[in-house]
Design a protein around this motif. Structure first.
Motif, short mmCIF file in Angstrom:
data_model
loop_
_atom_site.label_atom_id
_atom_site.label_comp_id
_atom_site.label_asym_id
_atom_site.label_seq_id
_atom_site.Cartn_x
_atom_site.Cartn_y
_atom_site.Cartn_z
N ARG A 2 0.90 -1.17 0.09
CA ARG A 2 0.14 0.23 0.00
C ARG A 2 0.98 1.13 0.02
O ARG A 2 2.21 1.35 0.20
N LYS A 3 0.45 2.20 -0.75
CA LYS A 3 1.45 3.45 -0.80
C LYS A 3 1.21 4.60 0.36
O LYS A 3 2.35 4.44 0.75
N ARG A 4 0.65 4.17 1.16
CA ARG A 4 0.55 4.32 2.98
C ARG A 4 1.61 3.59 3.45
O ARG A 4 2.76 4.19 4.12
N PHE A 5 1.82 2.31 3.72
CA PHE A 5 2.57 1.64 4.03
C PHE A 5 4.16 2.17 3.38
O PHE A 5 5.69 2.82 4.32
N LEU A 6 4.51 2.44 2.55
CA LEU A 6 5.65 2.96 1.42
C LEU A 6 5.63 4.71 1.54
O LEU A 6 7.20 5.05 1.80
N TYR A 7 5.08 5.83 2.22
CA TYR A 7 5.37 6.87 2.34
C TYR A 7 5.70 6.58 3.67
O TYR A 7 6.70 7.43 4.67
N ALA A 8 5.16 6.09 5.04
CA ALA A 8 5.45 5.68 6.39
C ALA A 8 6.71 4.96 5.79
O ALA A 8 7.90 5.73 7.26
N LEU A 9 7.42 4.11 4.46
CA LEU A 9 8.91 3.90 5.17
C LEU A 9 10.06 5.02 4.61
O LEU A 9 10.86 5.40 5.25
N GLY A 52 16.40 3.44 -1.66
CA GLY A 52 15.89 3.45 -2.74
C GLY A 52 14.98 1.91 -3.24
O GLY A 52 14.30 2.08 -3.87
N ALA A 53 14.98 1.04 -1.99
CA ALA A 53 13.96 -0.66 -1.52
C ALA A 53 12.43 0.61 -1.92
O ALA A 53 12.07 -0.09 -2.43
N ALA A 54 12.43 1.72 -1.43
CA ALA A 54 10.71 2.37 -1.22
C ALA A 54 10.25 2.58 -2.49
O ALA A 54 9.52 2.61 -3.00
N THR A 55 11.83 3.27 -2.74
CA THR A 55 11.66 4.17 -4.34
C THR A 55 11.31 2.96 -5.57
O THR A 55 9.86 3.59 -5.53
N VAL A 56 12.28 1.80 -5.87
CA VAL A 56 11.86 1.04 -6.55
C VAL A 56 10.34 0.12 -5.83
O VAL A 56 9.38 0.03 -7.28
N ALA A 57 9.69 0.23 -4.85
CA ALA A 57 8.56 -0.40 -4.35
C ALA A 57 7.37 0.53 -5.09
O ALA A 57 6.09 -0.38 -5.53
N PHE A 58 7.78 1.85 -4.72
CA PHE A 58 6.26 2.86 -4.88
C PHE A 58 6.05 2.50 -6.42
O PHE A 58 4.68 3.03 -7.50
#
Length: 90
Positions: A2-9, A52-58
């Motif tokens: 979820r994008k919310r999880f990625l924003y938190a990361l 970097g990992a969060a950016t790729v996941a996003f």
């Protein structure tokens, strides 16, 4: 994901990077070599790698959403075409 999880990361990564650089430039832990190294070098490296990992996941999440939308449009088109031709797919 979820994008919310990625924003938190993303937020956690930024906080970790800022904290590590703050400790490094203020010299709070100058007398403690191990703690200073852990909080400056290691924590900064981890935060940048997570960023970097969060950016790729996003980006993958965005591509996945577009693919789902495209597939839904294709299914709707095929269903409309089948309905026009009188074919129910039985």
């Amino acid at each position: 994901m979820r994008k919310r999880f990625l924003y938190a990361l993303f937020a956690i990564d930024v906080v970790m990077a800022v904290a590590s650089k703050t400790v490094e430039y203020t010299g709070v832990l100058e007398g403690h070599r191990v703690a200073n190294d852990l909080l400056t070098g290691v924590m900064f490296s981890i935060s940048i790698e997570l960023f970097g990992a969060a950016t790729v996941a996003f980006l993958l999440e965005l591509v996945f959403e577009k693919r789902i939308q495209r597939n839904q449009a294709l299914v709707r088109s095929l269903m409309a075409s089948a309905a026009r031709n009188g074919d129910r797919g039985d």
